[in-house]
Write a protein that holds these residues in place. Structure first.
Motif, PDB file in Angstrom:
ATOM      1  N   PRO A  23       2.152  -0.564  -8.980  1.00  0.00           N
ATOM      2  CA  PRO A  23       1.112  -1.304  -7.800  1.00  0.00           C
ATOM      3  C   PRO A  23       1.972  -1.511  -6.647  1.00  0.00           C
ATOM      4  O   PRO A  23       1.566  -1.412  -5.160  1.00  0.00           O
ATOM      5  CB  PRO A  23       1.042  -2.656  -8.416  1.00  0.00           C
ATOM      6  N   GLY A  24       3.293  -1.871  -7.253  1.00  0.00           N
ATOM      7  CA  GLY A  24       4.589  -2.545  -6.291  1.00  0.00           C
ATOM      8  C   GLY A  24       4.538  -1.361  -5.296  1.00  0.00           C
ATOM      9  O   GLY A  24       4.502  -1.368  -3.881  1.00  0.00           O
ATOM     10  N   PHE A  25       4.296   0.381  -5.503  1.00  0.00           N
ATOM     11  CA  PHE A  25       4.915   1.534  -4.378  1.00  0.00           C
ATOM     12  C   PHE A  25       3.417   1.533  -3.905  1.00  0.00           C
ATOM     13  O   PHE A  25       3.730   1.869  -2.877  1.00  0.00           O
ATOM     14  CB  PHE A  25       5.087   2.898  -5.344  1.00  0.00           C
ATOM     15  N   THR A  26       2.353   1.397  -4.387  1.00  0.00           N
ATOM     16  CA  THR A  26       1.202   1.878  -3.504  1.00  0.00           C
ATOM     17  C   THR A  26       0.256   0.888  -2.955  1.00  0.00           C
ATOM     18  O   THR A  26       0.573   0.961  -1.944  1.00  0.00           O
ATOM     19  CB  THR A  26      -0.025   1.756  -4.668  1.00  0.00           C
ATOM     20  N   GLY A  27       0.887  -0.335  -3.185  1.00  0.00           N
ATOM     21  CA  GLY A  27       0.316  -1.575  -2.279  1.00  0.00           C
ATOM     22  C   GLY A  27       1.999  -1.454  -1.136  1.00  0.00           C
ATOM     23  O   GLY A  27       1.627  -1.701   0.109  1.00  0.00           O
ATOM     24  N   GLY A  28       3.146  -1.152  -1.575  1.00  0.00           N
ATOM     25  CA  GLY A  28       4.572  -1.019  -0.571  1.00  0.00           C
ATOM     26  C   GLY A  28       3.865  -0.029   0.458  1.00  0.00           C
ATOM     27  O   GLY A  28       4.161   0.279   1.662  1.00  0.00           O
ATOM     28  N   LEU A  29       3.768   0.845  -0.016  1.00  0.00           N
ATOM     29  CA  LEU A  29       3.349   2.004   0.769  1.00  0.00           C
ATOM     30  C   LEU A  29       2.407   2.034   1.775  1.00  0.00           C
ATOM     31  O   LEU A  29       2.458   2.646   2.981  1.00  0.00           O
ATOM     32  CB  LEU A  29       2.983   3.461  -0.033  1.00  0.00           C
ATOM     33  N   LEU A  30       0.496   1.175   0.964  1.00  0.00           N
ATOM     34  CA  LEU A  30      -0.531   1.076   2.284  1.00  0.00           C
ATOM     35  C   LEU A  30       0.532  -0.195   3.192  1.00  0.00           C
ATOM     36  O   LEU A  30       0.259  -0.036   4.016  1.00  0.00           O
ATOM     37  CB  LEU A  30      -1.090   0.259   1.223  1.00  0.00           C
ATOM     38  N   ASN A  31       1.109  -1.135   3.036  1.00  0.00           N
ATOM     39  CA  ASN A  31       1.681  -2.197   4.224  1.00  0.00           C
ATOM     40  C   ASN A  31       2.435  -0.622   4.468  1.00  0.00           C
ATOM     41  O   ASN A  31       2.713  -1.095   6.297  1.00  0.00           O
ATOM     42  CB  ASN A  31       2.344  -3.031   3.878  1.00  0.00           C
ATOM     43  N   SER A  32       3.395   0.049   4.283  1.00  0.00           N
ATOM     44  CA  SER A  32       4.335   0.414   5.845  1.00  0.00           C
ATOM     45  C   SER A  32       3.650   1.670   6.404  1.00  0.00           C
ATOM     46  O   SER A  32       3.911   1.670   7.443  1.00  0.00           O
ATOM     47  CB  SER A  32       5.423   1.743   4.410  1.00  0.00           C
ATOM     48  N   VAL A  33       2.560   2.351   5.310  1.00  0.00           N
ATOM     49  CA  VAL A  33       2.044   2.669   6.591  1.00  0.00           C
ATOM     50  C   VAL A  33       0.889   2.241   7.431  1.00  0.00           C
ATOM     51  O   VAL A  33       1.649   3.159   8.925  1.00  0.00           O
ATOM     52  CB  VAL A  33       0.407   3.698   5.632  1.00  0.00           C
ATOM     53  N   LEU A  34       0.320   1.587   7.478  1.00  0.00           N
ATOM     54  CA  LEU A  34      -0.317   0.171   8.202  1.00  0.00           C
ATOM     55  C   LEU A  34       0.818  -0.029   9.296  1.00  0.00           C
ATOM     56  O   LEU A  34       0.782   0.634  10.935  1.00  0.00           O
ATOM     57  CB  LEU A  34      -0.917  -1.381   7.510  1.00  0.00           C
ATOM     58  N   ILE A  35       2.230  -0.117   8.502  1.00  0.00           N
ATOM     59  CA  ILE A  35       3.060  -0.973   9.799  1.00  0.00           C
ATOM     60  C   ILE A  35       3.329   0.671  11.038  1.00  0.00           C
ATOM     61  O   ILE A  35       3.836   0.384  12.134  1.00  0.00           O
ATOM     62  CB  ILE A  35       3.979  -1.410   9.006  1.00  0.00           C
ATOM     63  N   ALA A  36       3.749   1.617   9.727  1.00  0.00           N
ATOM     64  CA  ALA A  36       4.228   3.154  10.472  1.00  0.00           C
ATOM     65  C   ALA A  36       3.476   3.034  11.553  1.00  0.00           C
ATOM     66  O   ALA A  36       3.417   3.665  12.731  1.00  0.00           O
ATOM     67  CB  ALA A  36       4.880   4.195   9.314  1.00  0.00           C
ATOM     68  N   VAL A  37       2.394   4.166  11.503  1.00  0.00           N
ATOM     69  CA  VAL A  37       0.731   3.244  12.154  1.00  0.00           C
ATOM     70  C   VAL A  37       0.898   2.691  13.791  1.00  0.00           C
ATOM     71  O   VAL A  37       0.785   3.323  15.028  1.00  0.00           O
ATOM     72  CB  VAL A  37      -0.355   3.630  11.695  1.00  0.00           C
ATOM     73  N   PHE A  38       0.944   1.494  13.358  1.00  0.00           N
ATOM     74  CA  PHE A  38       0.721   0.644  14.579  1.00  0.00           C
ATOM     75  C   PHE A  38       1.704   0.776  15.529  1.00  0.00           C
ATOM     76  O   PHE A  38       2.294   1.177  16.297  1.00  0.00           O
ATOM     77  CB  PHE A  38       0.474  -0.748  14.089  1.00  0.00           C
ATOM     78  N   GLY A  39       3.635   0.483  14.730  1.00  0.00           N
ATOM     79  CA  GLY A  39       4.588   0.994  14.814  1.00  0.00           C
ATOM     80  C   GLY A  39       4.658   2.595  15.854  1.00  0.00           C
ATOM     81  O   GLY A  39       5.149   2.827  17.097  1.00  0.00           O
ATOM     82  N   THR A  40       4.340   3.441  15.485  1.00  0.00           N
ATOM     83  CA  THR A  40       4.235   4.990  15.937  1.00  0.00           C
ATOM     84  C   THR A  40       3.253   4.323  16.802  1.00  0.00           C
ATOM     85  O   THR A  40       3.954   5.439  18.614  1.00  0.00           O
ATOM     86  CB  THR A  40       3.835   5.468  15.545  1.00  0.00           C
ATOM     87  N   VAL A  41       2.006   3.875  16.829  1.00  0.00           N
ATOM     88  CA  VAL A  41       1.661   4.368  17.706  1.00  0.00           C
ATOM     89  C   VAL A  41       1.623   3.374  19.690  1.00  0.00           C
ATOM     90  O   VAL A  41       2.168   3.976  20.207  1.00  0.00           O
ATOM     91  CB  VAL A  41      -0.011   3.850  18.053  1.00  0.00           C
ATOM     92  N   LEU A  42       2.721   2.121  19.404  1.00  0.00           N
ATOM     93  CA  LEU A  42       2.984   1.634  20.573  1.00  0.00           C
ATOM     94  C   LEU A  42       4.683   2.385  20.712  1.00  0.00           C
ATOM     95  O   LEU A  42       4.395   1.942  22.070  1.00  0.00           O
ATOM     96  CB  LEU A  42       3.770   0.119  19.565  1.00  0.00           C
ATOM     97  N   ALA A  43       5.121   2.730  20.146  1.00  0.00           N
ATOM     98  CA  ALA A  43       6.286   3.477  20.358  1.00  0.00           C
ATOM     99  C   ALA A  43       5.703   4.698  21.308  1.00  0.00           C
ATOM    100  O   ALA A  43       6.824   5.064  22.475  1.00  0.00           O
ATOM    101  CB  ALA A  43       7.158   4.028  18.774  1.00  0.00           C
ATOM    102  N   LEU A  44       4.866   5.194  20.564  1.00  0.00           N
ATOM    103  CA  LEU A  44       4.634   6.327  21.938  1.00  0.00           C
ATOM    104  C   LEU A  44       3.943   6.198  23.316  1.00  0.00           C
ATOM    105  O   LEU A  44       4.368   6.684  24.467  1.00  0.00           O
ATOM    106  CB  LEU A  44       3.301   7.508  21.057  1.00  0.00           C
TER     107      LEU A  44
END
Lengths: 383, 587
Positions: free
Chosen positions: B83-104
């Motif tokens: 759960p640590g990996f899946t939870g962390g991955l989920l949060n990180s994907v969320l952060i990365a998606v929004f971060g990438t869109v904003l960076a683009l």
């Protein structure tokens, strides 16, 4: 190893602190009052090199060893605070003329690197200092560290810092206490005991905790052993801020982002010297949570007389006393206590206020202790 | 059929993907002449350390020198169900998606303004686009935590001074997205800027002649042509933000947010370190990245994005009208948030006597500020040594990295050489391997290498070239796809050897893109921290590590801030060099 070719002096922004501490040690009557010139880290001690290396009347290296070490250099790997280690090194070089190069990494990185270097037969260190005693045990088992007998062996054995034949010797104890930001917390509101962490006034992110790894097990264990398995879950219920490292926690406490914290004593000394409004508290109920900091002489160091002189010197009365000024607790019990202006007096070895999580304790229970903390704080541990 | 599609159809007709028609198709081993040596180089640089990571993922013990591997196991992959990996991955994907869109949005917007508009101060806008590269993300994150933490952040102190409620809170997902986007926007900026400024305006002119509106031209021609750069940089930013530990350390964990990099950090700082499970995660990431890269290649494969024809026409500029000033103001806002505010926070930290402050009025009190830390740092011999080490390592790594990236991109996209896909795949691999795992792989490789490089600056250079290969390749690849091959082939038809044609035709055409790549790699090498951690020795210490050391030690924040400020100045000077020599002629 090429590391030994030259010595790189590190930033000396804390040289002044070194000078003050040297003077302080002299004043408390432990330094012998030699030297004379102030402002250099080695100036307080009485150093004689006429018949071997003798500092404040204590033999560090006999004539044969010291003569062989003359002009030599030492490669020193350490996981301790770099700035403090640099002051120590400066003091050593000033007193002996032997240069030391420092490679400083945090525990986990140091361990990976040293394991790889040892495996490849390229261990670059002559002397190693580690805040994780289990790592020293592992290296000793692999014979990467070798036993040696410092002149202070009898006293170290008496103090419990050394066991005959064991290459890892406890050079000092690091310890955790409580600390608060004295601009945010009024003196009457400051915590005085570990159980004060449960006070409702700290709820909602006012407590800061750095996620414990190796040495942090000491304070987790103290809480568990003294106050029971519900202690940390109760602290967790007050929604403290959890940091990934002491450095981020230290910075947050200095700025008042958090009000109170479980804190390494040596970091509190450094922070206060830097002008941070961080006030240390020695908890009245059960004292401080300590862990051994080991040193060892490597196989390369055993063939390097300068390294043996350095290792002996680290365990000497004068150096231990000097180190105490940085918020560490000397491993030897034959030293007078150091009083640092504005800081509480630290408990000494053998007193009930110094609660040591020994190497044996760590071997037996460290993983279990850390897992229970991570569970209480909802930190994923990967199994 | 849109104008671009018709052009594409024509381009495909006239110019087949392979050069086979112009040159007799080579058979067998001859098609490995170019790709073979490159594969060997990449195998040494990347595959060797990656192989250690792969082995670690499938064994019970770490494959460090001298140790037994233990036995084969799949059990390390059980971590992927944790759960640590899946939870962390989920949060990180969320952060990365929004971060990438904003960076683009930020990077792409600035690139468009600098390359293709008549915005006020276009040269300044270009500088604004690349400037955040001078701040390593951990320094940026630290500076933003000083500014935007909920209780004692400088912005909240300022708000309180003004009698307003302290509402700023960067701890958590929002803060991470904001800070990551700020500091990763230069990637899309550099790549999209190259693409836009190399673009032949013929298509746009034709559309304009036929009455298309500016909006239509941009939407149907300009931006679709910049798609490789957009997707390439988006992929880079997504993966880099997914794995970024320093920002998570400073902003996510205190906000109670679990992330993938924090989880990896937890594995690697456990005692003993759980490198096998971290390697299993790295393998999973490599698979994900390979799939995404494949999709990206497929999305771009059947089209031609060739726009640089060397006909010497200036890129068309969009008249912004009243928007000139507004866009300039937006660029200034980005500059203020990404550089001015963080650097001011660092400056203040470097000279303030006490790190605690109740109100800005305290700064006016006598003795509140002091400058002695600067003298200490600048006079130190170590400072000169580490600065020199950093500059030497970074310049060499950037130059070598750019050359290899060009050769790989050229071989992959311009020749019929075999193994092009393999070359690209290997080159992209390091991005998927978390830096700390890659760093250990490099240590295991070079500590037992027969070439005695461990303990020298050479090993750091190699590590940087390997770690930054994906960034270099993506940057060059999008430019090479946009550069017309007709001119180079024309030179060959007229008797020039291929090498000479590349040197005299293709390279000059790609001058802007290559200098951008060089700049990117230079900045990345200067700030790279995690990869060299396992490789540096006392004699090969570099600036980024020294800063992190000061910070990681705790209590040395003032010195860390001093070094960061000095470091930013050095980076500014260095960032000028590629532009001085490579030139950004259209800026």
């Amino acid at each position: 190893m090429s590391d030994r070719a030259t010595s790189l002096p590190r930033f000396r922004t804390r040289t002044l602190l070194g000078a003050v501490l040297s003077a302080m040690v002299a004043v408390t009557g432990c330094g012998g009052g030699g030297g004379g010139a102030t402002g250099s880290p080695g100036s307080d001690a009485a150093v004689s090199t006429d018949d071997g290396l003798v500092i404040d009347g204590e033999l560090i290296a006999d004539k044969a060893l010291f003569d062989a070490a003359e002009g030599g250099s030492v490669s020193f790997y350490s996981t301790s605070d770099a700035a403090t280690e640099e002051l120590i090194i400066d003091r050593f070089t000033e007193q002996t003329g032997i240069t030391v190069t420092l490679t400083r990494l945090t525990s986990a990185k140091m361990e990976e690197r040293v394991r790889s270097e040892v495996g490849a037969g390229r261990f670059g260190a002559d002397v190693l200092r580690t805040t994780d005693p289990l790592f020293a045990v592992e290296l000793a088992e692999q014979q990467a560290l070798v036993p040696w007998a410092p002149p202070s062996a009898d006293e170290l054995t008496r103090s419990g810092a050394m066991r005959p034949g064991d290459p890892a010797i406890t050079s000092m104890y690091g310890a955790y206490a409580l600390a608060f930001n004295n601009r945010v917390v009024a003196p009457q509101d400051a915590p005085t005991t570990w159980t004060d962490l449960l006070d409702a006034k700290w709820a909602g992110g006012k407590i800061g905790l750095a996620r414990p790894s190796a040495s942090g097990a000491a304070w987790v264990e103290l809480g568990l052993r003294t106050f029971g398995p519900d202690f940390w879950p109760q602290v967790a219920a007050s929604s403290p801020r959890v940091f990934d490292s002491v450095s981020v926690q230290s910075e947050a406490l200095a700025r008042g982002e958090i009000a109170v914290s479980v804190f390494p004593i040596s970091s509190a000394f450094v922070a206060a010297e830097q002008g941070a409004p961080i006030q240390l508290v020695i908890p009245e109920d059960v004292g401080v949570a300590a862990f051994p900091v080991s040193i060892g002489l490597t196989t390369a160091g055993a063939d390097n007389p300068a390294a043996e002189v350095f290792a002996n010197w680290l365990l000497s009365k004068s150096t231990q006393q000097f180190m105490a000024g940085f918020g560490t607790i000397p491993a030897r019990s034959d030293l007078a206590r150091v009083e640092e202006a504005g800081q509480p007096v630290l408990p000494a070895v053998g007193t009930p206020q110094l609660q040591i999580l020994t190497t044996a304790d760590q071997q037996a229970r460290r993983d279990e202790i850390l897992t229970s903390w991570n569970r209480a704080f909802g930190i994923p541990t990967g199994g | 059929m849109t104008l671009m599609e018709s052009r594409r159809a024509r381009a495909t007709e006239e110019r087949p993907v392979s050069t086979g028609r112009r040159r007799p198709r080579r058979r067998g081993w001859r098609r490995w002449i170019l790709s073979g040596p490159l594969l060997v180089v990449l195998a040494i640089l990347i595959l060797a350390p990656a192989a250690f990571v792969v082995v670690a993922a499938f064994t019970t013990e770490s494959p460090r020198p001298g140790a037994s591997l233990g036995s084969f196991t799949w059990s390390n992959f059980a971590i992927l169900r944790d759960p640590g990996f899946t939870g962390g991955l989920l949060n990180s994907v969320l952060i990365a998606v929004f971060g990438t869109v904003l960076a683009l949005v930020i990077g792409g917007g600035l690139a468009f303004l600098a390359a293709r508009s008549d915005v006020f101060g276009r040269r300044f806008v270009f500088l604004v686009g690349v400037a955040p590269l001078v701040l390593p993300s951990y320094v940026g994150a630290l500076a933003w935590s000083m500014l935007g933490s909920p209780q004692a952040g400088l912005l909240n102190i300022a708000l309180r001074d003004l009698g307003l409620p302290p509402v700023v809170d960067l701890y958590g997902v929002g803060g991470m997205v904001f800070v990551l986007a700020l500091f990763y926007a230069p990637y899309p900026f550099l790549m999209i800027h190259s693409s836009l400024s190399l673009m032949n305006p013929e298509h746009e002119d034709a559309a304009a002649t036929h009455g298309a509106s500016v909006r239509k031209i941009l939407g149907r021609i300009t931006f679709p042509l910049a798609l490789p750069a957009l997707l390439g940089s988006g992929l880079l930013v997504f993966i880099l933000t997914l794995e970024n530990f320093p920002v998570a350390q400073v902003l996510a964990t205190p906000g109670g947010v679990v992330t993938l990099p924090t989880f990896l950090f937890q594995l690697m700082t456990a005692s003993p370190a759980r490198g096998n499970e971290a390697s299993a995660i790295a393998i999973a990431l490599v698979v994900i990245v390979s799939v995404v890269t494949l999709l990206q290649r497929r999305a771009l494969a059947k089209r031609s994005f060739t726009t640089v024809t060397g006909k010497g026409v200036r890129a068309r500029r969009v008249a912004l009208g009243r928007g000139r000033a507004i866009c300039f103001a937006l660029a200034c806002l980005y500059f203020a948030l990404s550089i001015v505010a963080p650097v001011l926070a660092l400056l203040l930290t470097s000279i303030r006597r006490s790190p605690y402050m109740d109100s800005f009025a305290e700064l006016l009190q006598p003795g509140a500020l002091r400058f002695d830390a600067y003298a200490d740092v600048l006079q130190s011999r170590l400072f000169a040594t580490v600065t020199l080490n950093s500059v030497v390592v970074s310049v060499v790594a950037a130059v070598v990295g750019t050359v290899i990236a060009f050769l790989v991109a050229y071989t992959t996209y311009r020749t019929t050489a075999r193994g092009g896909g393999l070359l690209e795949g290997i080159s992209m691999m390091p991005i998927a391997i978390p830096a700390i795992v890659l760093g250990i792989g490099l240590l295991w490789t070079w500590i037992q290498s027969p070439i005695p490089l461990y303990g020298t600056l050479g090993v750091l250079m190699i590590a940087f070239v390997a770690a930054q290969m994906p960034q270099g390749l993506r940057s060059v690849a999008s430019a090479i796809r946009a550069t017309d091959r007709d001119l180079e082939d024309g030179a060959v038809v007229h008797g020039a050897p291929r090498g000479r044609a590349v040197a005299l035709v293709t390279l000059p055409l790609m001058r802007v893109a290559l200098s951008s790549t060089l700049l990117l790699l230079l900045m990345l090498s200067m700030r790279e921290l995690t990869v060299p951690l396992f490789l540096y020795t006392s004699n090969t210490q570099i600036l980024s590590i020294t800063i992190f050391d000061q910070f990681e030690n705790g209590g040395a924040l003032r010195e860390a801030a001093v070094l960061s400020v000095v470091y930013v100045l050095i980076m500014f000077v260095l960032s000028y060099l590629p532009r001085r020599f490579g030139g950004t002629p259209d800026v």
